[in-house]
Write a protein that holds these residues in place. Sequence first.
Motif, mmCIF file in Angstrom:
data_model
loop_
_atom_site.group_PDB
_atom_site.id
_atom_site.type_symbol
_atom_site.label_atom_id
_atom_site.label_comp_id
_atom_site.label_asym_id
_atom_site.label_seq_id
_atom_site.Cartn_x
_atom_site.Cartn_y
_atom_site.Cartn_z
ATOM 1 N N GLY A 157 23.043 8.602 16.273
ATOM 2 C CA GLY A 157 22.881 9.853 17.003
ATOM 3 C C GLY A 157 22.201 10.962 16.239
ATOM 4 N N ARG A 158 21.633 10.658 15.083
ATOM 5 C CA ARG A 158 21.005 11.687 14.258
ATOM 6 C C ARG A 158 19.530 11.369 14.061
ATOM 7 N NH1 ARG A 158 24.537 11.217 9.011
ATOM 8 N NH2 ARG A 158 22.984 12.674 8.235
ATOM 9 N N ASN A 159 18.754 12.402 13.791
ATOM 10 C CA ASN A 159 17.334 12.230 13.465
ATOM 11 C C ASN A 159 17.257 11.831 11.989
ATOM 12 O OD1 ASN A 159 14.570 12.259 13.401
ATOM 13 N ND2 ASN A 159 14.374 14.485 13.491
ATOM 14 N N ALA A 160 17.637 10.581 11.729
ATOM 15 C CA ALA A 160 17.863 10.144 10.353
ATOM 16 C C ALA A 160 17.362 8.724 10.140
ATOM 17 C CB ALA A 160 19.353 10.231 10.014
ATOM 18 N N PHE A 161 17.156 8.409 8.878
ATOM 19 C CA PHE A 161 16.706 7.098 8.440
ATOM 20 C C PHE A 161 17.604 6.648 7.306
ATOM 21 C CE2 PHE A 161 14.282 4.522 5.449
ATOM 22 C CZ PHE A 161 13.687 3.573 6.272
ATOM 23 N N GLY A 162 18.019 5.377 7.324
ATOM 24 C CA GLY A 162 18.918 4.876 6.290
ATOM 25 C C GLY A 162 18.338 3.688 5.544
ATOM 26 N N TRP A 163 18.786 3.533 4.311
ATOM 27 C CA TRP A 163 18.231 2.519 3.411
ATOM 28 C C TRP A 163 19.335 2.045 2.470
ATOM 29 C CZ3 TRP A 163 15.481 4.401 -1.541
ATOM 30 C CH2 TRP A 163 14.964 3.311 -2.270
ATOM 31 N N THR A 237 17.854 12.782 6.520
ATOM 32 C CA THR A 237 18.018 13.451 7.808
ATOM 33 C C THR A 237 17.068 14.633 7.885
ATOM 34 O OG1 THR A 237 20.372 12.870 7.818
ATOM 35 C CG2 THR A 237 19.654 14.577 9.356
ATOM 36 N N VAL A 238 16.239 14.659 8.913
ATOM 37 C CA VAL A 238 15.355 15.808 9.118
ATOM 38 C C VAL A 238 16.198 16.957 9.652
ATOM 39 C CG1 VAL A 238 13.340 16.717 10.330
ATOM 40 C CG2 VAL A 238 13.348 14.350 9.522
ATOM 41 N N GLU A 239 16.212 18.068 8.922
ATOM 42 C CA GLU A 239 17.041 19.209 9.308
ATOM 43 C C GLU A 239 16.260 20.292 10.050
ATOM 44 O OE1 GLU A 239 20.770 19.498 6.365
ATOM 45 O OE2 GLU A 239 18.957 20.468 5.608
ATOM 46 N N GLU A 240 15.020 20.523 9.651
ATOM 47 C CA GLU A 240 14.263 21.624 10.249
ATOM 48 C C GLU A 240 12.773 21.351 10.156
ATOM 49 O OE1 GLU A 240 13.992 26.491 9.889
ATOM 50 O OE2 GLU A 240 14.245 25.308 8.064
ATOM 51 N N VAL A 241 12.071 21.607 11.240
ATOM 52 C CA VAL A 241 10.610 21.656 11.235
ATOM 53 C C VAL A 241 10.237 23.105 11.495
ATOM 54 C CG1 VAL A 241 8.469 20.835 12.264
ATOM 55 C CG2 VAL A 241 10.436 19.287 12.076
ATOM 56 N N ALA A 294 6.726 12.726 15.281
ATOM 57 C CA ALA A 294 7.365 11.753 14.396
ATOM 58 C C ALA A 294 8.502 12.387 13.617
ATOM 59 C CB ALA A 294 6.331 11.160 13.441
ATOM 60 N N LEU A 295 8.295 13.599 13.150
ATOM 61 C CA LEU A 295 9.320 14.268 12.352
ATOM 62 C C LEU A 295 10.522 14.675 13.195
ATOM 63 C CD1 LEU A 295 7.045 16.541 10.148
ATOM 64 C CD2 LEU A 295 8.117 14.383 9.489
ATOM 65 N N SER A 296 10.277 15.068 14.431
ATOM 66 C CA SER A 296 11.368 15.506 15.294
ATOM 67 C C SER A 296 12.109 14.352 15.945
ATOM 68 C CB SER A 296 10.828 16.429 16.387
ATOM 69 O OG SER A 296 10.016 15.701 17.303
ATOM 70 N N GLY A 297 11.522 13.142 15.885
ATOM 71 C CA GLY A 297 12.130 11.997 16.536
ATOM 72 C C GLY A 297 11.791 11.916 18.007
ATOM 73 N N ALA A 298 10.840 12.735 18.483
ATOM 74 C CA ALA A 298 10.521 12.780 19.900
ATOM 75 C C ALA A 298 9.955 11.465 20.406
ATOM 76 C CB ALA A 298 9.514 13.904 20.168
ATOM 77 N N ALA A 299 9.326 10.711 19.517
ATOM 78 C CA ALA A 299 8.704 9.454 19.943
ATOM 79 C C ALA A 299 9.701 8.311 19.994
ATOM 80 C CB ALA A 299 7.559 9.094 19.000
#
Length: 315
Positions: A157-163, A237-241, A294-299
């Motif tokens: 549920g977050r605009n995030a990427f994990g590794w 996690t992208v916090e702010e654009v 891409a940064l906002s996760g809109a796609a």
Amino acid sequence: MTVTRLEIRPRYEGANIGTWIGFKHLNYLVEEAVLEHLRRTGMPVTDLYHDHGLCVDLVDIDTRILRALRVDDLATAEVSAAEPGALRFAVAIRPDAESAKAVSAKVTVALRHDPRGGESADIPPRLRPYAVDRLGDGDKAVEVPESADPIAFLTEGRNAFGWKWRIPYFYCHFTERLQMSGYLRIMEEVVDLFLADRGVSVKRLLDEQRWIPAVPHSRVTLLDEALMEEDLYTVLTVEEVYKRLTYTSRMDCYVLRDGRLVPTATGRITHGYAELAGRSEWGLVSFDDRLAGALSGAALSGAALSGAALPGAAR
């Protein structure tokens, strides 16, 4: 107040785009300057470790990049105490002694007792306030639901990427734990993986638009210890654009112990983008729709904001 001044030169490895030095290697210069300051003030790493069983650990590094450095710059670094009675330092780096600052940083150091040497004896009184038995306290661990994937749990549920990544010995120091420079390398790599996962990899934007990422600010803080050959779970996690000019993302690192995720480090990094106008010139640009999306996760679709993960990486 003791002030250390030294000449310092970037490493060739850090000149990844043209001859400009990337944020990670600028932080390496900050680290090198602090270690030299410790030497000149009677606290060399080797003596602290072998004579007193104390390991020098950088536990916080907060760096602002104000102008570019290039690989052949013989920079001037200045280190001074940032807080009386603490191992906290202010670092300023200039391309030369007369120029405006290129890098400004604050660094906190801890002296971690090495358990392999037995009880710590003969610690000089002036060092005792800084000696610790452990980095961080580990009191913020999070329970992972039974059978849940830690990466999915951390990013849902977050605009995030994990590794998920195994900590190799060459990212560690003092025989056991991940060091600050290792976390800086992890921060650089997780951003690279994130951008590729979103379809805006560094190479793609270089090839198609001559755009490169530029970092004005980064910070990494150690919260606990991550040990050699443990699995590290890193979440970006992208916090702010901000006005299509910069974006800030947060890096959180964990190790899984007894079904609990233990935070070991956190940090933030801010990026803008610059367009190359030849070998020597560049200028900042606004994000286009593709990059902003891409940064906002809109796609991306789905509540988990997940895309096709790269090999070795997962949401």
